[in-house]
Design a protein around this motif. Structure first.
Motif, PDB file in Angstrom:
ATOM      1  N   LEU A  15     -12.235  -2.467 -21.769  1.00 23.78           N
ATOM      2  CA  LEU A  15     -13.490  -2.919 -22.414  1.00 23.78           C
ATOM      3  C   LEU A  15     -13.779  -1.661 -23.367  1.00 23.78           C
ATOM      4  O   LEU A  15     -14.949  -1.808 -23.937  1.00 23.78           O
ATOM      5  CB  LEU A  15     -14.703  -2.958 -21.545  1.00 23.78           C
ATOM      6  CG  LEU A  15     -14.363  -4.146 -20.475  1.00 23.78           C
ATOM      7  CD1 LEU A  15     -15.525  -4.294 -19.470  1.00 23.78           C
ATOM      8  CD2 LEU A  15     -14.311  -5.687 -21.241  1.00 23.78           C
ATOM      9  N   ASN A  16     -13.178  -0.944 -23.761  1.00 27.00           N
ATOM     10  CA  ASN A  16     -13.297   0.217 -24.718  1.00 27.00           C
ATOM     11  C   ASN A  16     -13.499  -0.214 -26.056  1.00 27.00           C
ATOM     12  O   ASN A  16     -12.502  -1.122 -26.494  1.00 27.00           O
ATOM     13  CB  ASN A  16     -12.267   1.406 -24.671  1.00 27.00           C
ATOM     14  CG  ASN A  16     -12.590   2.475 -23.441  1.00 27.00           C
ATOM     15  OD1 ASN A  16     -13.746   2.450 -23.111  1.00 27.00           O
ATOM     16  ND2 ASN A  16     -11.501   3.070 -23.225  1.00 27.00           N
ATOM     17  N   ARG A  17     -14.609  -0.072 -26.778  1.00 31.17           N
ATOM     18  CA  ARG A  17     -14.730  -0.817 -28.243  1.00 31.17           C
ATOM     19  C   ARG A  17     -14.575   0.373 -29.112  1.00 31.17           C
ATOM     20  O   ARG A  17     -14.508   0.059 -30.523  1.00 31.17           O
ATOM     21  CB  ARG A  17     -16.153  -1.287 -28.354  1.00 31.17           C
ATOM     22  CG  ARG A  17     -16.497  -2.188 -27.140  1.00 31.17           C
ATOM     23  CD  ARG A  17     -18.149  -2.483 -27.183  1.00 31.17           C
ATOM     24  NE  ARG A  17     -18.371  -3.370 -28.084  1.00 31.17           N
ATOM     25  CZ  ARG A  17     -19.514  -3.417 -28.857  1.00 31.17           C
ATOM     26  NH1 ARG A  17     -20.242  -2.380 -28.687  1.00 31.17           N
ATOM     27  NH2 ARG A  17     -19.959  -4.520 -29.671  1.00 31.17           N
ATOM     28  N   VAL A  18     -14.960   1.738 -28.926  1.00 30.49           N
ATOM     29  CA  VAL A  18     -14.712   2.729 -29.779  1.00 30.49           C
ATOM     30  C   VAL A  18     -13.922   4.020 -29.226  1.00 30.49           C
ATOM     31  O   VAL A  18     -13.649   4.025 -28.050  1.00 30.49           O
ATOM     32  CB  VAL A  18     -16.179   3.270 -30.176  1.00 30.49           C
ATOM     33  CG1 VAL A  18     -16.982   2.572 -30.722  1.00 30.49           C
ATOM     34  CG2 VAL A  18     -16.501   3.887 -28.820  1.00 30.49           C
ATOM     35  N   SER A  23     -18.332   6.386 -23.493  1.00 30.97           N
ATOM     36  CA  SER A  23     -19.056   5.206 -24.051  1.00 30.97           C
ATOM     37  C   SER A  23     -20.581   5.586 -24.574  1.00 30.97           C
ATOM     38  O   SER A  23     -21.391   5.955 -23.981  1.00 30.97           O
ATOM     39  CB  SER A  23     -19.029   4.215 -23.117  1.00 30.97           C
ATOM     40  OG  SER A  23     -18.066   3.452 -22.758  1.00 30.97           O
ATOM     41  N   ASN A  26     -25.787   2.213 -26.168  1.00 35.09           N
ATOM     42  CA  ASN A  26     -25.920   1.220 -26.911  1.00 35.09           C
ATOM     43  C   ASN A  26     -27.341   0.379 -26.679  1.00 35.09           C
ATOM     44  O   ASN A  26     -27.429   0.109 -25.558  1.00 35.09           O
ATOM     45  CB  ASN A  26     -24.695   0.088 -26.490  1.00 35.09           C
ATOM     46  CG  ASN A  26     -24.654  -1.123 -27.446  1.00 35.09           C
ATOM     47  OD1 ASN A  26     -25.441  -1.894 -27.580  1.00 35.09           O
ATOM     48  ND2 ASN A  26     -23.453  -1.074 -28.230  1.00 35.09           N
ATOM     49  N   ASP A  54     -16.152 -12.470 -23.818  1.00 38.89           N
ATOM     50  CA  ASP A  54     -15.805 -11.397 -24.775  1.00 38.89           C
ATOM     51  C   ASP A  54     -16.812 -11.495 -25.916  1.00 38.89           C
ATOM     52  O   ASP A  54     -17.059 -10.725 -26.566  1.00 38.89           O
ATOM     53  CB  ASP A  54     -14.663 -11.361 -25.163  1.00 38.89           C
ATOM     54  CG  ASP A  54     -13.994 -12.407 -25.873  1.00 38.89           C
ATOM     55  OD1 ASP A  54     -14.785 -13.588 -25.948  1.00 38.89           O
ATOM     56  OD2 ASP A  54     -12.836 -12.337 -26.499  1.00 38.89           O
ATOM     57  N   PRO A  64     -22.553  -4.177 -23.892  1.00 41.39           N
ATOM     58  CA  PRO A  64     -21.419  -3.446 -23.443  1.00 41.39           C
ATOM     59  C   PRO A  64     -21.366  -2.668 -22.419  1.00 41.39           C
ATOM     60  O   PRO A  64     -20.453  -2.676 -21.469  1.00 41.39           O
ATOM     61  CB  PRO A  64     -21.169  -2.586 -24.970  1.00 41.39           C
ATOM     62  CG  PRO A  64     -22.054  -3.403 -25.934  1.00 41.39           C
ATOM     63  CD  PRO A  64     -22.922  -3.847 -25.134  1.00 41.39           C
ATOM     64  N   LYS A  68     -19.141  -2.873 -18.660  1.00 42.27           N
ATOM     65  CA  LYS A  68     -18.125  -1.974 -18.170  1.00 42.27           C
ATOM     66  C   LYS A  68     -18.587  -1.566 -16.722  1.00 42.27           C
ATOM     67  O   LYS A  68     -17.515  -1.321 -15.799  1.00 42.27           O
ATOM     68  CB  LYS A  68     -18.228  -0.696 -18.913  1.00 42.27           C
ATOM     69  CG  LYS A  68     -17.272  -0.576 -20.296  1.00 42.27           C
ATOM     70  CD  LYS A  68     -17.770   0.461 -21.094  1.00 42.27           C
ATOM     71  CE  LYS A  68     -16.607   0.973 -22.014  1.00 42.27           C
ATOM     72  NZ  LYS A  68     -15.587   1.883 -21.332  1.00 42.27           N
TER      73      LYS A  68
END
Ligand SMILES: Cc1ncc(COP(=O)(O)O)c(C=O)c1O
Length: 378
Positions: A15-18, A23, A26, A54, A64, A68
């Protein structure tokens, strides 16, 4: 096979977005819709009226770091899990979703009882005890709720026994495992249908966040329903709390195993020195129970909370002020040891009872501190 401590650090990797190793916090409550109009759908046209998992829409539904955290709980609790804004929000979600007409409940965290009282007041929910006579009244769709180890005593109940009772009536068994989370105890192995935790306690571990989690056996579909309910009850975990909990989970196994082994040492010391302390009447903890099921249920260590009974309400009130390393405060499971004259917050507590939560300090310092405080009453 991925093992426990690795799961805590890596279950959420997909689920990492960056690229950040940690993390980011957010804070968004709302998320931009896809820019391609072909990817936009009216919710009423979607299967089950649900957005794809998603797709982030609004943080009351999902955000987010909450997702996680849930990925880690799915993995370590071993069943589909849903995260909440507190342990009580998780219990409320359980009662709302399964909607039992009768609940058998015994000694447990008083807040869970208070939620049942609200349902009794509003909807006529029937509350039963654990007596054979009462358990016989259970019907299909009803619930037995147990807490083990139980608050505030820290003693264990036989999960298998309650699971058999519940299932023989077509009822469900929910287990509040807050006092001995995995890897200490896995209630699913002993027949639980639903496992609840106040994640405020050991999973959070730093006394700086409120959270709760429900895990449901084979509950892939139920998880979707719980998330729908959570959206409309407004009980999702907050963005910042999810960030804090994610941070806490990374080191959770190091804390829980140390706290568990320290608590056992402290209890052993108090129990074997009982006669030296005039005011100490009784110590309650799973490690002092003789029944064989206790060790089977807690194969990797006992919980880190126990209680002591002293000779009077007055002693219970004064003893915390004699301690150097124990904060006098409610709650449990954090890195700092706590002691609580339980009567301050629990209307059902014996007034001579002190609840002790062992933190991550050196156990010998905690033993010496308790020793000098108890000796001061001789
Ligand atoms: C065993 C147990 N279950 C549930 C709760 C409620 O959790 P929370 O305070 O996170 O709502 C508590 C709180 O102390 C607890 O001790």
């Amino acid at each position: 096979m991925t093992r426990f401590s690795t799961k805590l650090v890596h279950s959420d990797d997909p689920l990492n977005r960056v690229p950040d190793v940690v993390s980011p916090i957010n804070v968004a409550t709302t998320f931009r819709y896809p820019t391609d109009p072909n990817e936009l759908h009216a919710v009423a046209d979607l299967p089950d009226g649900r957005y794809p998992e998603d797709q982030l829409i609004y943080s009351r539904l999902a955000h987010p770091n909450g997702e996680k955290v849930e990925a880690i709980f799915d993995s370590i609790l071993g069943q589909p899990s849903v995260i909440y804004s507190s342990g009580l929000a998780a219990f409320y979600a359980l009662i709302t979703k399964f909607n039992p007409k009768r609940v058998a409940i015994g000694p447990c965290y008083h807040g869970c009882k208070k939620i049942l009282d609200i349902h009794t007041r509003n909807f006529g929910l029937v509350q039963l005890s654990y007596s054979e006579e009462d358990l016989d009244k259970l019907q299909a769709g009803d619930l037995i709720h147990i807490e083990t180890p139980v608050n505030p005593l820290g003693t264990s109940k036989d999960i298998k026994w309650f699971a058999e009772k519940a299932h023989s009536k077509g009822a469900l068994l929910s287990v509040d495992s807050t006092f001995a989370p995995v890897p200490l105890q896995d209630p699913f192995l002993f027949g639980a249908d639903i496992v609840l935790h106040s994640a405020t306690k050991y999973f959070g571990g730093h006394s700086d966040l409120l959270a709760g989690v429900l895990a449901v056996k084979s509950g892939e579909e139920i998880k979707k329903d719980l998330i729908d309910d959570r959206m409309y009850l407004g009980t999702n975990i907050g963005n910042f709390e999810a960030y804090l909990l994610l941070r806490s989970l990374r080191s959770y196994d190091l804390r829980i195993l140390k706290q568990s082994s320290s608590a056992e040492k402290v209890v052993k010391f108090l129990d074997s020195n009982k006669d030296r302390f005039k005011v100490l009447q009784k110590i309650t903890h799973s490690s002092l129970q003789q029944e064989p099921f206790v060790k089977e249920q807690l194969p990797n260590g006992f919980g880190a909370v126990f209680s002591i009974f002293v000779d009077s309400k007055e002693t219970a009130k004064y003893l915390p002020s004699k301690l150097k390393y124990f904060h006098h405060a409610t709650s449990l499971g954090g890195v700092e040891s706590l002691i609580e004259w339980r009567a301050v917050t629990d209307p059902y507590a014996d007034k001579s009872l002190l609840r002790v939560s062992i933190g991550t300090e050196d156990p010998q310092d905690l033993i010496e501190d308790l020793e000098q405080a108890l000796l001061s009453f001789n």
